[in-house]
Enzyme design. Structure first.
Site, short mmCIF file in Angstrom:
data_model
loop_
_atom_site.label_atom_id
_atom_site.label_comp_id
_atom_site.label_asym_id
_atom_site.label_seq_id
_atom_site.Cartn_x
_atom_site.Cartn_y
_atom_site.Cartn_z
N GLU A 151 0.75 -1.06 -0.07
CA GLU A 151 -0.07 0.03 0.17
C GLU A 151 0.86 0.79 0.15
O GLU A 151 1.80 1.13 0.43
CB GLU A 151 -0.97 -0.63 1.46
N CYS A 263 5.59 4.88 8.94
CA CYS A 263 6.20 4.29 7.83
C CYS A 263 7.74 4.50 7.81
O CYS A 263 8.67 3.08 8.28
CB CYS A 263 5.61 4.46 6.91
N LYS A 324 2.88 14.59 10.46
CA LYS A 324 2.34 15.13 10.08
C LYS A 324 1.24 16.32 9.82
O LYS A 324 0.03 15.36 10.60
CB LYS A 324 2.64 14.99 8.27
N ARG A 331 2.85 8.21 16.32
CA ARG A 331 3.77 7.34 15.80
C ARG A 331 5.06 7.65 15.27
O ARG A 331 5.21 8.62 14.49
CB ARG A 331 3.83 6.35 15.02
N1 NAD Z 1 -0.31 4.07 8.15
C1 NAD Z 1 0.41 4.50 6.90
O1 NAD Z 1 0.34 5.61 6.17
C2 NAD Z 1 0.87 3.19 5.71
C3 NAD Z 1 0.90 2.80 4.38
C4 NAD Z 1 1.42 2.30 3.93
C5 NAD Z 1 1.45 0.91 4.20
N2 NAD Z 1 1.31 0.82 5.22
C6 NAD Z 1 1.35 -0.52 5.87
O2 NAD Z 1 1.00 -1.15 6.36
C7 NAD Z 1 0.26 -1.31 7.36
C8 NAD Z 1 -0.52 -1.68 8.56
O3 NAD Z 1 -0.44 -0.29 8.71
P1 NAD Z 1 -1.68 0.93 9.81
O4 NAD Z 1 -1.13 2.19 9.28
O5 NAD Z 1 -3.19 0.44 8.95
O6 NAD Z 1 -1.65 0.08 11.05
P2 NAD Z 1 -1.79 0.04 12.29
O7 NAD Z 1 -2.01 -0.21 13.54
O8 NAD Z 1 -3.63 1.83 12.86
O9 NAD Z 1 -3.78 -0.99 12.65
C9 NAD Z 1 -3.19 -2.61 11.96
C10 NAD Z 1 -4.72 -2.86 13.31
O10 NAD Z 1 -4.89 -4.01 12.95
C11 NAD Z 1 -5.27 -4.63 13.89
N3 NAD Z 1 -4.91 -6.38 14.16
C12 NAD Z 1 -3.44 -6.68 14.97
N4 NAD Z 1 -3.66 -8.19 14.24
C13 NAD Z 1 -4.89 -8.22 13.84
C14 NAD Z 1 -5.54 -9.76 14.13
N5 NAD Z 1 -5.23 -11.10 14.01
N6 NAD Z 1 -6.31 -9.87 13.61
C15 NAD Z 1 -7.63 -8.48 13.00
N7 NAD Z 1 -6.60 -7.46 13.67
C16 NAD Z 1 -5.72 -7.45 13.48
C17 NAD Z 1 -4.54 -4.36 15.73
O11 NAD Z 1 -6.01 -3.82 16.74
C18 NAD Z 1 -5.09 -2.79 14.10
O12 NAD Z 1 -5.86 -1.74 14.82
C19 NAD Z 1 1.66 -1.77 8.44
O13 NAD Z 1 2.62 -2.63 7.48
C20 NAD Z 1 2.09 -0.11 7.92
O14 NAD Z 1 3.37 -0.14 7.08
C21 NAD Z 1 0.87 2.08 6.64
#
Ligand code: NAD
Length: 432
Positions: A151, A263, A324, A331
């Site tokens: 993503e 990230c 930002k 984070r």
């Molecule tokens: N935040 C960003 O801008 C962004 C952009 C691109 C990629 N990413 C990547 O995407 C991934 C997710 O990032 P995010 O910021 O959305 O994380 P986040 O911490 O906001 O959300 C992750 C969610 O997953 C849930 N979770 C964990 N284990 C679970 C399970 N077994 N079953 C159900 N739910 C579960 C958690 O409770 C949490 O709500 C990461 O690898 C991150 O590097 C993030």
């Protein structure tokens, strides 16, 4: 199509809601019951412009569903996206993949018919291979296919980024499956998004290499800003002059605080671990990490200098604390180092952030949340503009404070130094 998003965070919720908006049936799963309860009651667990409307619309039309029951959601879906967090490991710099593997094993137990399992979480090369191994412990290989679809959305612009991505990257070792994902993304491809398919490991690496490159651009211009400060050159001019070269590009070339967020810090570290694992020294990325760490202390030194080393009892207003604008995400924000440092040195801090009060500062004595810019700044000796929220771009400093000696440290270069000088303020910015 019937889709399941495992993990309803910034990525899972935004892409789940947007997939539903494209006409798919989407199950958003999270193990955090509070989050799911909030969403079913029409409340957003995160701050992301435009998200509320899309979630409500699709929830009411029954295309978007929220549940804590992973097994139910997987059984009812054709495509299962893993969108759980991959934070830095507590032990070392590598990515903590425990959430991904836990989700994979739960998916494995729930598979009832053929599923495409897509990793959207940012994961190191070969994670897809490991997910495949975990699932094949409980299910036959012909019942599933593991694909990588990293993503690229940015918090704060996430809806726009989902709807109008520059590219959609899919990594699969199976052409038929790649085509299936292409058809899921067809509405976006029709609007101009480039669909790029490669093998699974390739897609995994594209994500890390992209983040490391963007972090490099930020650190590069931050170092150039340091040189500008010593040589009386305006870094904004340098950025513009460089950015006009199409080979370089203007984006991510604005000097400011150290890069932060959920990230870049973790992904730059994790890719160097992968490099070490495969006996490849990623020395450029390693020095970017070093440069970014140094930047945090460097800006603190600058504040000390602005206050002539007298921080005790100084009233400091901090405008914006998120990493930002247009997000509530704290984070790895540089404010997490800055505010406790100033507080320890005896400063009294009033901070204001449009995304609200922060848990992170709750237990710090002499650190208070203000309701608006005026309340934060009215008695300040120093105003620090930390995050470039729109509402900080047009502050009438004369109106909000009667203090003649108020100093302003604009870490985002939002104001013109000459105009601020004319208004009589001691104004400091980055690289100019
Ligand atoms: N935040 C960003 O801008 C962004 C952009 C691109 C990629 N990413 C990547 O995407 C991934 C997710 O990032 P995010 O910021 O959305 O994380 P986040 O911490 O906001 O959300 C992750 C969610 O997953 C849930 N979770 C964990 N284990 C679970 C399970 N077994 N079953 C159900 N739910 C579960 C958690 O409770 C949490 O709500 C990461 O690898 C991150 O590097 C993030």
């Amino acid at each position: 199509m019937k889709i399941c998003m495992i993990g309803t965070g910034y990525v899972g919720l935004v892409s789940g809601a947007c997939f539903a908006d494209l006409g798919n049936i989407v199950y958003c799963v999270d193990k955090n019951k509070d989050k799911i309860d909030m969403l079913t009651n029409g409340k957003m667990p995160i701050y992301e412009p435009g998200l509320n409307e899309i979630v409500k619309k699709n929830f009411l039309s029954d295309r978007l569903k929220f549940t804590t029951d992973l097994s139910y959601a997987v059984r009812n879906s054709d495509i299962v996206f893993i969108c759980v967090g991959t934070p830095s490991s507590k032990k070392n710099k590598s990515a903590d993949l425990s959430y991904v593997f836990k989700a994979a094993s739960e998916i494995g137990k729930s598979i009832n018919k053929f599923k495409i399992i897509v990793t959207k979480s940012t994961v190191p090369i070969c994670t897809g291979d490991k997910i495949e191994k975990i699932i094949s412990k409980t299910k036959k290989k012909k019942l599933f296919e593991v694909v990588s679809n990293p993503e690229f959305l940015r918090e704060g612009d996430a809806i726009r980024d989902f709807r109008f991505p520059d590219r959609i990257v899919v990594g699969s070792n199976n052409k038929k499956i790649s085509k299936k994902l292409e058809s899921l993304y067809e509405p976006l491809i029709k609007k101009g998004a480039v669909f790029f398919s490669t093998n699974r490991r390739g897609a995994e690496l594209i994500k890390y290499a992209s983040n490391a490159f963007l972090a490099t651009k930020i650190s590069f211009i931050n170092e150039i800003a340091n040189l500008c400060e010593k040589t009386n050159v305006n870094v904004e001019d340098v950025s513009l002059g460089m950015g006009l070269d199409k080979r370089i590009g203007a984006r991510f070339l604005r000097a400011g605080p150290a890069y932060g967020g959920s990230c870049f810090p973790k992904d730059t570290k994790a890719i160097t671990v992968t490099g070490d694992l495969f006996k490849t020294d990623l020395s450029i990325i390693k020095s970017v990490i070093q440069s970014n760490t140094k930047r945090k202390t460097l800006l603190i030194q600058r504040i000390k200098k602005i206050l002539s080393n007298r921080i005790k009892n100084k009233k400091i207003a901090v405008l914006g604390v998120t990493f930002k604008p247009n997000t509530d995400d704290m984070r790895q924000s540089s404010s997490l180092l800055l505010i406790p440092f100033l507080q320890k040195k005896g400063a009294k801090i009033n901070y204001y952030d449009p995304s609200g009060k922060k848990e992170e500062f709750k237990n710090l004595k002499s650190v208070f949340y203000s309701k608006n810019v005026k309340e934060a700044c009215s008695k300040a000796d120093l105003v620090i503009i930390h995050t470039e929220w729109d509402e900080f771009k047009t502050i009438d400093f004369k109106k909000i404070s009667k203090r003649k000696k108020m100093k302003i440290y604009d870490m985002r270069n939002l104001y013109s130094p000459s105009k601020m000088k004319k208004l009589g303020f001691s104004y400091y910015s980055i690289g100019r």
